[in-house]
Design a protein around this motif. Structure first.
Motif, short mmCIF file in Angstrom:
data_model
loop_
_atom_site.label_atom_id
_atom_site.label_comp_id
_atom_site.label_asym_id
_atom_site.label_seq_id
_atom_site.Cartn_x
_atom_site.Cartn_y
_atom_site.Cartn_z
N ASP A 231 0.81 -1.21 0.00
CA ASP A 231 0.00 0.00 0.00
C ASP A 231 0.85 1.27 0.00
OD1 ASP A 231 -2.61 -1.26 0.16
OD2 ASP A 231 -2.06 -1.84 2.20
N GLY A 232 2.15 1.10 -0.14
CA GLY A 232 3.06 2.24 -0.13
C GLY A 232 3.81 2.31 1.19
N GLU A 233 5.12 2.41 1.10
CA GLU A 233 5.95 2.33 2.31
C GLU A 233 5.64 3.45 3.29
OE1 GLU A 233 10.65 1.93 3.59
OE2 GLU A 233 10.11 2.25 1.50
N GLN A 234 5.40 4.67 2.79
CA GLN A 234 5.17 5.80 3.68
C GLN A 234 3.90 5.61 4.50
OE1 GLN A 234 5.34 9.62 1.76
NE2 GLN A 234 4.69 10.75 3.58
N ASN A 235 2.80 5.22 3.82
CA ASN A 235 1.54 4.98 4.54
C ASN A 235 1.66 3.79 5.48
OD1 ASN A 235 0.21 7.11 3.34
ND2 ASN A 235 -0.70 5.87 1.71
N TYR A 236 2.35 2.75 5.03
CA TYR A 236 2.50 1.54 5.84
C TYR A 236 3.23 1.86 7.14
CZ TYR A 236 4.36 -3.04 7.23
OH TYR A 236 4.72 -4.16 7.94
N LEU A 237 4.32 2.62 7.05
CA LEU A 237 5.09 2.96 8.24
C LEU A 237 4.30 3.91 9.14
CD1 LEU A 237 8.65 3.40 6.69
CD2 LEU A 237 7.81 1.49 8.06
N ALA A 238 3.55 4.84 8.53
CA ALA A 238 2.78 5.79 9.32
C ALA A 238 1.66 5.09 10.10
CB ALA A 238 2.18 6.86 8.41
N ALA A 239 1.10 4.04 9.52
CA ALA A 239 0.02 3.31 10.21
C ALA A 239 0.51 2.56 11.42
CB ALA A 239 -0.66 2.36 9.23
N ALA A 240 1.79 2.16 11.41
CA ALA A 240 2.43 1.54 12.58
C ALA A 240 1.64 0.33 13.10
CB ALA A 240 2.62 2.57 13.69
N ASN A 241 1.19 -0.51 12.17
CA ASN A 241 0.48 -1.74 12.53
C ASN A 241 -0.81 -1.49 13.31
OD1 ASN A 241 2.20 -3.61 11.28
ND2 ASN A 241 3.62 -3.56 13.01
N LYS A 242 -1.42 -0.35 13.08
CA LYS A 242 -2.73 -0.07 13.66
C LYS A 242 -3.81 -0.27 12.59
CE LYS A 242 -0.82 3.34 16.86
NZ LYS A 242 -0.77 4.78 17.25
N PRO A 243 -4.99 -0.69 12.96
CA PRO A 243 -6.03 -0.94 11.95
C PRO A 243 -6.48 0.35 11.28
CG PRO A 243 -6.94 -1.14 14.15
CD PRO A 243 -5.46 -1.01 14.32
N ILE A 244 -6.79 0.25 9.99
CA ILE A 244 -7.29 1.42 9.26
C ILE A 244 -8.80 1.35 9.07
CG2 ILE A 244 -5.10 1.85 8.09
CD1 ILE A 244 -6.41 0.48 5.58
N THR A 245 -9.38 0.16 9.12
CA THR A 245 -10.84 0.01 9.11
C THR A 245 -11.21 -1.11 10.07
OG1 THR A 245 -10.82 -1.54 7.24
CG2 THR A 245 -11.12 0.78 6.72
N THR A 246 -12.34 -0.97 10.73
CA THR A 246 -12.86 -2.04 11.57
C THR A 246 -14.35 -2.21 11.28
OG1 THR A 246 -13.36 -0.55 13.43
CG2 THR A 246 -11.21 -1.61 13.42
N TYR A 247 -14.74 -3.47 11.10
CA TYR A 247 -16.13 -3.82 10.84
C TYR A 247 -16.59 -4.69 12.02
CZ TYR A 247 -14.80 -2.63 6.02
OH TYR A 247 -14.33 -2.00 4.89
N THR A 248 -17.66 -4.29 12.67
CA THR A 248 -18.17 -5.04 13.82
C THR A 248 -19.50 -5.70 13.47
OG1 THR A 248 -17.09 -3.51 15.36
CG2 THR A 248 -18.84 -4.91 16.24
N TYR A 249 -19.60 -6.98 13.75
CA TYR A 249 -20.79 -7.78 13.44
C TYR A 249 -21.36 -8.37 14.71
CZ TYR A 249 -18.80 -7.80 8.68
OH TYR A 249 -18.27 -7.44 7.47
N LYS A 250 -22.68 -8.47 14.77
CA LYS A 250 -23.39 -9.22 15.80
C LYS A 250 -23.99 -10.45 15.13
CE LYS A 250 -22.82 -6.29 19.25
NZ LYS A 250 -22.06 -6.63 20.48
N MET A 251 -23.79 -11.63 15.72
CA MET A 251 -24.18 -12.88 15.07
C MET A 251 -24.98 -13.75 16.03
SD MET A 251 -20.34 -13.31 13.58
CE MET A 251 -20.53 -14.98 13.00
N ALA A 252 -25.94 -14.48 15.46
CA ALA A 252 -26.74 -15.43 16.24
C ALA A 252 -26.83 -16.74 15.48
CB ALA A 252 -28.14 -14.86 16.48
N PHE A 253 -26.64 -17.87 16.19
CA PHE A 253 -26.62 -19.20 15.59
C PHE A 253 -27.77 -20.05 16.15
CE2 PHE A 253 -22.42 -17.51 15.51
CZ PHE A 253 -21.63 -18.20 14.60
#
Length: 253
Positions: free
Chosen positions: A223-245
């Protein structure tokens, strides 16, 4: 959507294989010793078989803002088409060669794809997955798009008698027109499960299993070295789901 290797996500940053299970228990133990975690996620015996699942995307978050997200169109589509809209599909748990109850990842991937794209296509026939080597799954989509998902590390933890948590970090590689520049995606799927006895659930109504699943996407060097290093292994998007089985009683699986 979230974990196909697991449940709601066909998501996937290091090139090395997570080669557990192919050589049996000795290889599994060696992989765990190297820090890969368990050879596969394992589940209660009572979960064996097929379940009807209702999954709802309840939130989409961009912890670092829109500027670092490489594919905002995908995020916008999720917000417009998936947010707060229940999706129903099936999930199966099978017994592996070691006798443990694990995800049937081929079945689950095919079922989720059918829920999104319609059931008039044989998705299972387009999936290559071996339960004795569960960390790699490849898929060829209509039109020739090919993607390979590989689990790089995982963990599971019992919280109490009726609760446990699982996590898988994975890499997904999509073939592109330029073989030298594949699209690479890194994701973590973290799930909290709570469950009860099927008889108890039937007496009072409601699901046997409920879960909260958070799928987090990370940048990779592609994704590009500059952006990758700036993100510092932190998530850029999170999707939260609620599930029932609930148990799918008519299935012969």
């Amino acid at each position: 959507s979230s974990l196909l290797l697991g449940l709601n996500s066909f998501q996937l940053a290091s090139p090395g294989p997570a080669a557990a299970s192919k050589l049996g228990a000795a290889a599994d133990s060696a992989w765990e010793a190297l820090g890969g975690g368990p050879a596969d996620l394992t589940f209660p015996e009572s979960w064996l078989g097929v379940w009807d699942v209702t999954s709802t995307l309840v939130s989409v978050d961009l912890p670092m803002g829109e500027d670092v997200v490489p594919n905002m169109a995908s995020v916008q589509r999720a917000k417009q088409q998936d947010l707060q809209k229940p999706l129903r599909y099936q999930v199966a748990f099978m017994r592996n060669g070691s006798g443990k109850v694990v995800y049937d990842r081929r079945f689950n991937t095919a079922a989720l794809l059918a829920a999104y794209y319609g059931s008039n296509m044989d998705f299972a026939g387009r999936i290559n997955w071996n339960p004795q080597d569960p960390n790699a799954l490849s898929l060829t989509m209509p039109g020739g798009l090919a993607a390979t998902t590989r689990v790089l590390r995982r963990s599971e933890q019992d919280v109490s008698a009726d609760r446990f948590e699982t996590s898988e970090f994975m890499q997904q590689v999509f073939e592109t027109d330029d073989p030298a520049r594949p699209r690479v995606k890194a994701s973590q799927c973290f799930t909290k499960y709570k469950f009860r006895d099927e008889a108890a659930a039937e007496r009072v109504g409601g699901p046997v299993i409920v879960a909260t699943q958070v799928v987090s996407d990370y940048l990779t060097p592609f994704d590009g070295e500059q952006n990758y290093l700036a993100a510092a292994n932190k998530p850029i998007t999170t999707y939260t789901y609620k599930m029932a089985f609930t148990r799918h009683h008519d299935a012969a699986h």
